[in-house]
Write a protein that holds these residues in place. Structure first.
Motif, PDB file in Angstrom:
ATOM      1  N   ASP A   1      25.648   9.066  -4.750  1.00 11.47           N
ATOM      2  CA  ASP A   1      26.989   8.938  -5.233  1.00 11.47           C
ATOM      3  C   ASP A   1      28.119   8.691  -3.909  1.00 11.47           C
ATOM      4  OD1 ASP A   1      26.227   9.364  -7.827  1.00 11.47           O
ATOM      5  OD2 ASP A   1      26.880  11.811  -7.740  1.00 11.47           O
ATOM      6  N   GLU A   2      27.531   9.428  -2.736  1.00 17.43           N
ATOM      7  CA  GLU A   2      28.494   9.501  -1.775  1.00 17.43           C
ATOM      8  C   GLU A   2      28.668   7.907  -1.080  1.00 17.43           C
ATOM      9  OE1 GLU A   2      31.306  10.906   0.989  1.00 17.43           O
ATOM     10  OE2 GLU A   2      30.417  11.638  -0.589  1.00 17.43           O
ATOM     11  N   LEU A   3      27.386   7.383  -1.043  1.00 18.48           N
ATOM     12  CA  LEU A   3      27.280   5.954  -0.671  1.00 18.48           C
ATOM     13  C   LEU A   3      28.234   5.193  -1.643  1.00 18.48           C
ATOM     14  CD1 LEU A   3      23.319   5.572   0.170  1.00 18.48           C
ATOM     15  CD2 LEU A   3      25.354   5.507   1.743  1.00 18.48           C
TER      16      LEU A   3
ATOM     17  N   ILE B   1      23.225   6.274   7.566  1.00 17.04           N
ATOM     18  CA  ILE B   1      24.401   5.595   7.331  1.00 17.04           C
ATOM     19  C   ILE B   1      25.392   6.433   6.837  1.00 17.04           C
ATOM     20  CG2 ILE B   1      25.331   3.890   5.553  1.00 17.04           C
ATOM     21  CD1 ILE B   1      22.757   2.536   5.338  1.00 17.04           C
ATOM     22  N   LEU B   2      25.067   7.572   6.002  1.00 17.71           N
ATOM     23  CA  LEU B   2      26.273   8.506   5.677  1.00 17.71           C
ATOM     24  C   LEU B   2      26.846   9.316   6.951  1.00 17.71           C
ATOM     25  CD1 LEU B   2      25.479   9.889   2.177  1.00 17.71           C
ATOM     26  CD2 LEU B   2      27.332   8.583   2.793  1.00 17.71           C
TER      27      LEU B   2
ATOM     28  N   LEU C   1      29.382   1.862   0.701  1.00 18.38           N
ATOM     29  CA  LEU C   1      28.049   1.737   1.420  1.00 18.38           C
ATOM     30  C   LEU C   1      26.733   1.150   1.081  1.00 18.38           C
ATOM     31  CD1 LEU C   1      28.875   4.764   3.947  1.00 18.38           C
ATOM     32  CD2 LEU C   1      29.396   2.320   4.484  1.00 18.38           C
ATOM     33  N   ILE C   2      26.642   0.965  -0.354  1.00 18.74           N
ATOM     34  CA  ILE C   2      25.443   0.531  -0.862  1.00 18.74           C
ATOM     35  C   ILE C   2      25.058  -0.790  -0.179  1.00 18.74           C
ATOM     36  CG2 ILE C   2      24.297  -0.373  -3.201  1.00 18.74           C
ATOM     37  CD1 ILE C   2      24.955   2.978  -3.091  1.00 18.74           C
ATOM     38  N   LYS C   3      26.058  -1.744  -0.136  1.00 21.73           N
ATOM     39  CA  LYS C   3      25.378  -3.031   0.554  1.00 21.73           C
ATOM     40  C   LYS C   3      24.777  -2.816   1.811  1.00 21.73           C
ATOM     41  CE  LYS C   3      25.270  -7.630   0.646  1.00 21.73           C
ATOM     42  NZ  LYS C   3      24.546  -8.394  -0.027  1.00 21.73           N
ATOM     43  N   THR C   4      25.487  -1.907   2.581  1.00 17.47           N
ATOM     44  CA  THR C   4      25.065  -1.671   3.952  1.00 17.47           C
ATOM     45  C   THR C   4      23.735  -1.143   3.991  1.00 17.47           C
ATOM     46  OG1 THR C   4      27.334  -0.984   4.648  1.00 17.47           O
ATOM     47  CG2 THR C   4      25.255  -0.299   6.008  1.00 17.47           C
TER      48      THR C   4
END
Length: 73
Positions: free
Chosen positions: A11-13, A64-65, A18-21
């Motif tokens: 959810d935070e991504l 990433i987060l 940031l899903i694509k990242t």
């Protein structure tokens, strides 16, 4: 890590865009990985029950987060 905690990471991504990242980072590690495989990692019952790829996706998502949170601070 429970399914709820894993879902919260996704959810935070998603909220931070940031899903694509995550997908790009995973493609560097495993070139043929698909978006469905990445999504499936966030649907597992618990971190301990995930396979190595699922655990790697979750680990990379946390990195990433963390980086995004440090940038924002």
């Amino acid at each position: 890590m429970t399914q709820h905690e894993i879902s919260a990471i996704y959810d935070e991504l998603y909220v931070r865009g940031l899903i694509k990242t995550l997908h790009n980072e995973m493609k560097r590690l495993r070139p043929l990985i698909g978006r469905r495989t990445i999504l499936a990692a966030f649907e597992i019952e618990s971190y301990e029950k995930g396979n190595p790829t699922q655990r790697r996706v979750i680990d990379k998502a946390q990195i990433i987060l963390s980086a995004a949170q440090m940038e924002a601070a």
